[in-house]
Structure formats: structure tokens, C-alpha cells
Design a protein around this motif. Sequence first.
Motif, mmCIF file in Angstrom:
data_model
loop_
_atom_site.group_PDB
_atom_site.id
_atom_site.type_symbol
_atom_site.label_atom_id
_atom_site.label_comp_id
_atom_site.label_asym_id
_atom_site.label_seq_id
_atom_site.Cartn_x
_atom_site.Cartn_y
_atom_site.Cartn_z
ATOM 1 N N GLY A 114 14.778 18.851 -3.171
ATOM 2 C CA GLY A 114 15.477 19.541 -4.253
ATOM 3 C C GLY A 114 16.023 18.581 -5.288
ATOM 4 N N ILE A 115 16.835 17.635 -4.850
ATOM 5 C CA ILE A 115 17.534 16.773 -5.805
ATOM 6 C C ILE A 115 16.701 15.566 -6.201
ATOM 7 N N PHE A 116 16.123 14.903 -5.208
ATOM 8 C CA PHE A 116 15.386 13.680 -5.526
ATOM 9 C C PHE A 116 13.946 13.961 -5.952
ATOM 10 N N ARG A 117 13.551 15.247 -5.873
ATOM 11 C CA ARG A 117 12.224 15.643 -6.327
ATOM 12 C C ARG A 117 11.113 14.810 -5.663
ATOM 13 N N ALA A 118 11.344 14.448 -4.430
ATOM 14 C CA ALA A 118 10.302 13.738 -3.695
ATOM 15 C C ALA A 118 9.190 14.727 -3.389
ATOM 16 N N SER A 119 7.978 14.218 -3.260
ATOM 17 C CA SER A 119 6.901 15.153 -2.936
ATOM 18 C C SER A 119 6.055 14.585 -1.818
ATOM 19 N N GLY A 153 0.780 -1.240 0.000
ATOM 20 C CA GLY A 153 0.000 0.000 0.000
ATOM 21 C C GLY A 153 0.808 1.285 0.000
ATOM 22 N N MET A 154 2.124 1.174 -0.126
ATOM 23 C CA MET A 154 2.928 2.402 -0.163
ATOM 24 C C MET A 154 3.618 2.522 -1.514
ATOM 25 N N THR A 155 3.653 3.775 -2.044
ATOM 26 C CA THR A 155 4.385 3.976 -3.294
ATOM 27 C C THR A 155 5.862 4.151 -2.976
ATOM 28 N N PHE A 156 6.697 4.054 -4.009
ATOM 29 C CA PHE A 156 8.129 4.257 -3.787
ATOM 30 C C PHE A 156 8.384 5.618 -3.172
ATOM 31 N N ASN A 157 7.710 6.621 -3.730
ATOM 32 C CA ASN A 157 7.898 7.974 -3.237
ATOM 33 C C ASN A 157 7.573 8.071 -1.748
ATOM 34 N N GLN A 158 6.472 7.450 -1.340
ATOM 35 C CA GLN A 158 6.090 7.474 0.080
ATOM 36 C C GLN A 158 7.144 6.820 0.957
ATOM 37 N N VAL A 159 7.575 5.646 0.526
ATOM 38 C CA VAL A 159 8.555 4.922 1.329
ATOM 39 C C VAL A 159 9.857 5.704 1.428
ATOM 40 N N PHE A 160 10.252 6.300 0.308
ATOM 41 C CA PHE A 160 11.502 7.029 0.311
ATOM 42 C C PHE A 160 11.442 8.218 1.277
#
Lengths: 341, 263, 266
Positions: free
Chosen positions: B128-133, B52-59
Amino acid sequence: MAIIGVKNLSKHFKVLNRHEGLLGAARDLFSTDYRLVKAVDDISFQIEPGEIVGYIGPNGAGKSTTIKMMTGILKPTEGKIEVNGNVPFKNRQKNAQNMGVIFGQRTQLWWDLPVIESFKLLKEIYRVDQETYDHQMGMFNELADLKALYPQTVRSLSLGQRMLCDITASFLHNPKIVFLDEPTIGLDISIKARIRELIKELNRTHNTTIILTTHDIGDVEALCSRIIIIDQGHILYDGDIKRVNQLFGAYRTLRVQVRPYKGEQTIDQVRQTLVERYGEDRDFTVRSREMGWINITFRQDEMPLLEVLNYAMSRLPIRDVQIVELALEGVIRRIYEGALQ
Amino acid sequence: MRRYLALTKCAFLTGMVWRAHFIFTLISNLAYIVILYFLWKSIYGVSQTLNGMTFNQVFVYMTVTSSIFVLFKTWLEWQVSRDIISGAITTQLTKPLDHQLMVLSHAFGRTLNNALVITLPALAVLFGIFRASIPVGWNVLFFCLSLPLACLLSLVIDYIIGLTSFYTESLWGISTTKEIIVLVLSGGLVPLGFFPEVMRNILSYLPFQAIYHTPASILTDASLSLADYTSMLGVQAAWVIVLLVISRLFFSQAVKAVTINGG
Amino acid sequence: MFANLVHYGRLYLRLEAQYIKARMNYRVDFIVSSIGMIFSNIASLAVFWVLFHTIPHLAGWTFEEILFIYGFYLLAVSPAQIFFDHIWQLRYHLMEGTFIKYYFRPLNMMFYYMSEMVDIKGFAQVVLGGAVIAYASTQLGLTWTAGRIGLMILTLFSASLVVIAILVIASCAAFWTLQSYSILALAFRLREFAQYPTTIFDGFFRFLFTYIIPIGFIAFYPSQLMLRPQEASWLIYISPVVGIALFALAYLVWSVGVNSYSGTGS
Ligand SMILES: Nc1ncnc2c1ncn2[C@@H]1O[C@H](COP(=O)(O)OP(=O)(O)O)[C@@H](O)[C@H]1O
Ligand SMILES: [Mg+2]
């Protein structure tokens, strides 16, 4: 043939100037603001085998730095050293085999081990044969009566006991030269006397060369026939102790903090006050070596310390006083003024 | 209060003095984010969501927990232990300062310093760099509320660990054990969502998840409601209180034991 | 030369024996620390276990293969931990000026310094690492031929040298900054990367961890050679050279540090 030869030796340190406060700390992160400390500045001397030389000077004079260079820890900035035919910094290991060192209050024995185990390890490290070992240990026992301490761990010894063990340990491998950097610092009078006695005997039995630094004149008087006086990296005097002897002990220094402090004006005020009481021709000096603090150096036999103190306190807005342990500073001042030339 | 503030400020300044420290801590933590990125990238492979978690969430979750881990690292237990072993703590008892408050304010100063050196740069890199949101809304506010509570909780646990020095000098072992247990059981190494159901249930009854999991999931999980937020903060606060009480009891008990035995 | 070696060997045993005797006064400490260490290793294993609950493989490597890499990693870091444990104290010795005593003996300084401590609990880690490898290789059906055992020993030797070298170089920063904890922490973190397949990283970082800070040589490349020799790159065959060269570099850095350390004023 000299066993130690030092020629035009210098050691300079680069020190970062730190700033105060929050902004200062942030600025230090990127600071390149360095200042040069000339710990030892162009000194030369020679030491003959079997001598006990007192290397004396106030705190920060450069004594330890010189010893560190002679033992091969520090690389000189300039100049030459030869110890026992070796250049210490290049042949540290070889040099170490013929050398014993005591550095201040830092023990070189193994903190958690019983004293005797430290001796056994040292025997192994210096490859001392059993016969020499037994002989040396027997001698140490006679001189210092250490047997009772053998089963104790070094950690549990008192400072004085530890110093006795450290000193004997530094003689175990029968070195040609022993450096003792402030071996009596922080010790009480009776243990000081025992240590002086021990050093004297150890020097006599094997004709070991000993360099002893201290700022306790008592050590020097008891042990050395020759002294080298160093201050701010320069050698002020190198020679017979007798010539300086009469100056020792006679001078005392009182440090006072006067508020408000107005530089020269305040120093003059203090001097005038003392002149009023003792007259122009008395032998005393008033100087400031550090912002806010004024040093009054005088002859104890002409001006009793307590009297000067009481008088100054009653006449001047004094905030704080310190009695400087020894009159070494006075002696050095006199040397600057040419008393020995 | 001012005395404690002064302690906080002092600890902050000492931290700033070491410039090499500053630079290398920064690199070290950025390096860690890098490994998190690649590790989780390869764990996800081609999958869109896991548990239930996306890569972005986990990261984001993992970056937040690992940053919090360093943020809360104040060596508080070592200070307490030193005070105890040197006997300073018994002289503290005669002073008009509360030992626990004193140690905690000092540690708090260090976290502020850590925040500057570690957390802010880490977040900058993250976004900034990994563009995580992250979803932006109430969650940011509640994250900011939940962080100090988590910090307090972590510091109090450290304090209790430090107090074990009244009984044994082997702090290193105890402290390492604690660290690793807390890390694993609070989602510091793998998000709690990846744990099997049974374990997750057990963990929800322990205080550890309130340290890393709570702030990290408040920040990343968009599906939480206001009620969820408040109940999560409530649980955190409850644990803080419980552990504070325990630490105080432990302290007085230990002091009593030591003074009776003559320490 | 030979006499010298014997002298150093004897001395080492004597020093360590004394150290262990002294440590025995802190038995509880020893037990608790060992438990702590085993716990942290088990935690790492637990993390893998939890992860593989969700995914079938990591960058193409199965659970058992990852276990093998982890076991290799444990064995590779153990010598550094056991014989070079005193390195962690270096910064304290430098800050407090107690490092000075290591200059005064007619011994190699690195030897003398490291010989003052041995981390016995590291042996527990060796056992754990061995057990993990044994389990993983049984599961994978790996046969231990003489050739493979020889390869294992050789690669472990070079891997240990890499770990030791990285640790020593990082600690040596203390000679210049006196505040080297963060650098050591960084090295420690980098070291942890070694337990994952280097292939999870792409371009730049894979290059970095292969050629610049060769942590790939700590566990992944050797394990690759054991498990999937057909995939192994030629690099692994030069791993002894890498290990020895890196250790030589570390020794050089140490020597330069020792010589430039100016001691705190005393
Ligand atoms: N490592 C160092 N870095 C910077 N300055 C130093 C260092 N060691 C000594 N100094 C400075 O050099 C001077 C001499 O020090 P030292 O030789 O220790 O004096 P002494 O032993 O006579 O008291 C002092 O001013 C001291 O501050
Ligand atoms: Mg000195």
C-alpha cells in the motif's frame, strides 16, 4: 499521641470489564467500559504506640489496600493518613526508615543469597550500627533459633522458615511500626504458633506497634487486644476483642451449589428444607452472594456441620459443596444485623 | 486432534487480550520496515541492480524475511524449557498427550495470532504505502505452501533448543546464539544472494536457508520455474522430516538420561 | 549529602558483590550467555562485511568508518546493559506483584531496584567495542590526541545516558499496561537504528531520530564529530545537555510510574 491516624480514607480502582470469547477479546481492544471498585471506602481509626491491632476481614475486604496506603505504596483517592508524623505517600523514604513490612508470602529477602547475607545487607541499608545489630541478632536467636538457617539460601527455605526470617528481618532496624499482612497464610499449625509467639515477644521487648491482617481468627485471639473488622471497604467494628469473642468459632458456613438454580426460589427451597429439620427458631441464615452458590451459616453447637451437610445432600439436588474455612462471614453477617450494637 | 485444536484456539485468544501489545507490536514492525527501506535505498544509491537483484526485489525479500522472523517467534523454546525445569514434562509423560504435538499446536496458535498482528499489516504497508510489487503467478501459491513448512522447520528447531534445558539452564545464551545464527545464515539480515559464492554453496547444504530464504525468494524471484518450486519445497519437507526425527531421538535420549539420574 | 553518596556507593558495591557471588553458581550460564552476546555482535559485523563486498560505501561512509560507528555504538549501549539490566525484569515484578518490596526501604527506588543486578557479560561487549574502535581508527589513521579522547569520553557519557533513558522510559510502560514487552521490543529495535548513519533517513525520519527520539546521538553524531568534524552539525555540542535532559525525563517517568502503580491485589 496516636502513632497512626487515618481519617475518611478511600481508595477506588478503575477496572476494565472484559468480555468473553473471540469477539469479546476483539472488542476489549477498543473498550472503554470501566467499573469502579471501592476497595476502601471512607474509613477512620487511630492507633496508639505499642498496640497490636488485628485488622481482619474476608478476602477482598480491603485490608491489603489499606496497608499499602499506610506504607506509602498507594496514593489514597481521598482522605488523610499520618504515620509517625509523616504522610506516607509523600515521605515514603523517611517513613520507611521507621517501618517494617511483611506482605503475604512475598519475601523481601534476597532470593539467591544465604539468609545471613540478607541480614547484613539490611544492616547496611538501614544504617544499623554494629552494637544494635549484634543485640538484635542475639535476641532473634533466642526467640526463634534461626542460626541453623543462616547459611541456607532464602530460595531453599520452607515457607514457614522463610516467614520466620522475614519477620525477624523486618524488626532488625528496630522500627516503630511493623505491618504484617497475612503472615500466617498457608502455614501449618505448629509454625503458626511459633510465629505468633515471636510476634508477641518482639512487640513486648521494644514496644513496637504492630498492625496484623489475617483471616485466621486464631492469630487474632493469640495476639490482639483490639480488632478492626473490615468488609467490602467499610469498617464494621473497631474495639475490644472480648465483645466479639463469643461469636468467633461458634459459626460455620457451608457453601452449596444447587442445580437447577432458580434464584430466590432455590434459596427459599433450601431454607424450607432446613426449617423442616431444625424448626423455625434455630439461629441460621441462608443467602446467596454469588450466582449459583448458596451460603448456609449456622451455629456449630446447635447444628453439627456434618449433620447439616448429610441432611442437605439427601434432600437437595446439590452439585458441589465447600466448607468455608472460618465463620468470619457469619460474624460479619451478625454485625450487619446489629448483634454488637 | 480436537484437543490440539483447542490449544491452538486458546493461545490465539490469549494473544488478543493484550491491546497495548497489539498496537505496539504493529508499530514496532512497521518501524522495522521503514528502516529496511531507507537502509537498502542508501545501499542501492544510484545502482539499478546489485548481485542480480533490483531494489524492489531486495526490499520485498527483506520485508518478507523480517516479517517471517517475527511471525515464527512463539517463545516455544522457553515453554519447553519451563516444562523441563519445573518437572512438568515428566508428569506430561504419563498423560495421553504427546508433548511435542502439544507444544507445537500451542506455538502454531501463536503464529496465527502473529500473522494477524504482524504479517498482514506488514504486507499491507509494503504494497500500500511503499508501492512494492511482486510478480503474481504460481509463485504466490508456492509461497503459501512453503510458509507452513518453514514455520514447522523453525518450530522444530526451537523445540530442539528448548530440550537443551535437560542439560543446562542457560537457555538465554543458547537461544540468542541460535537466533542470530539462523538469521544470518538464512538470509534474515542480508539476502543470501549478497553472500560470496563459496559461502552460498555451503549454506545450501544447511537447513537454515529453508526457513527464510526459500519462501522469500519464491515470492520475489520471477526467474524460477515450476521445477525449481517443487524441488525447493521438497528440500524444505526433507529438512522438516530429518529434524523431527532428530528432535524425537533427542527427546527420548534426554528423558532416559534424566530418569536414570533421578532428575 | 556527601555522607549519603558514600552510603549509596558502599551499598551499591555490597549489593553487586552479593549478586555476583550468587550468580557464580551458574557459571555455565554466564559463559554461554557471553558467547551468545558476542555472537550477535559479530553477526552484525558480518552483515556489514557482506554488504561492503558489494558496495564501496554506505551513504558516503566507508567500511572502516561504519565500523567506527558500530564500535561507538557498542560502547554507548554497554552502560545501560551492565548497570540497568534489571529493567528487563520490571514487567515480571509488576505482574507478579514482587515489585512491592522495593517500596519498603529507605532508599531511592530506582537505585535500589537497579542495584540488584549487574550484567557482567556487558564488559565483554565493552572490550569488543574498544577493539573495533581501535581497529577502525588505526585503519583510518586517526590520532588520539588528548582533546579527542576528552571529546570521546564526553560524547560517550551523553550517548549512554540517551540509551539508558530510552530503555527506562520504554520499560516504564509496564507500570500502566502490565504488558510492555512489545514497547520494550520497539525501543530495542529503535536502538538498533543507532548503528547506521542517521543520514540514510530522509526528512521526517531524520527529524524524528534527531529531535524526538534522539537515537542519532547514540553513535552517529558523535562519530561524525570524531571522523569528519567539518561535517558535524552544531547539535553534537549540546549532546551532554540532550543526555542529561533525557535521563531526567526518564527519571520523571519512572517516578510517576512508581507512584501510580497500584500493585496487583494480594
Ligand atoms: N490494583 C488493583 N486494581 C483493581 N482492583 C484492585 C486492585 N487491588 C485490589 N483491588 C480490589 O480491591 C478489593 C480489596 O482488595 P485487597 O485490599 O487486596 O483485599 P484483602 O487484602 O482484604 O483481601 C478487592 O475487591 C480487589 O479485587
Ligand atoms: Mg490481602
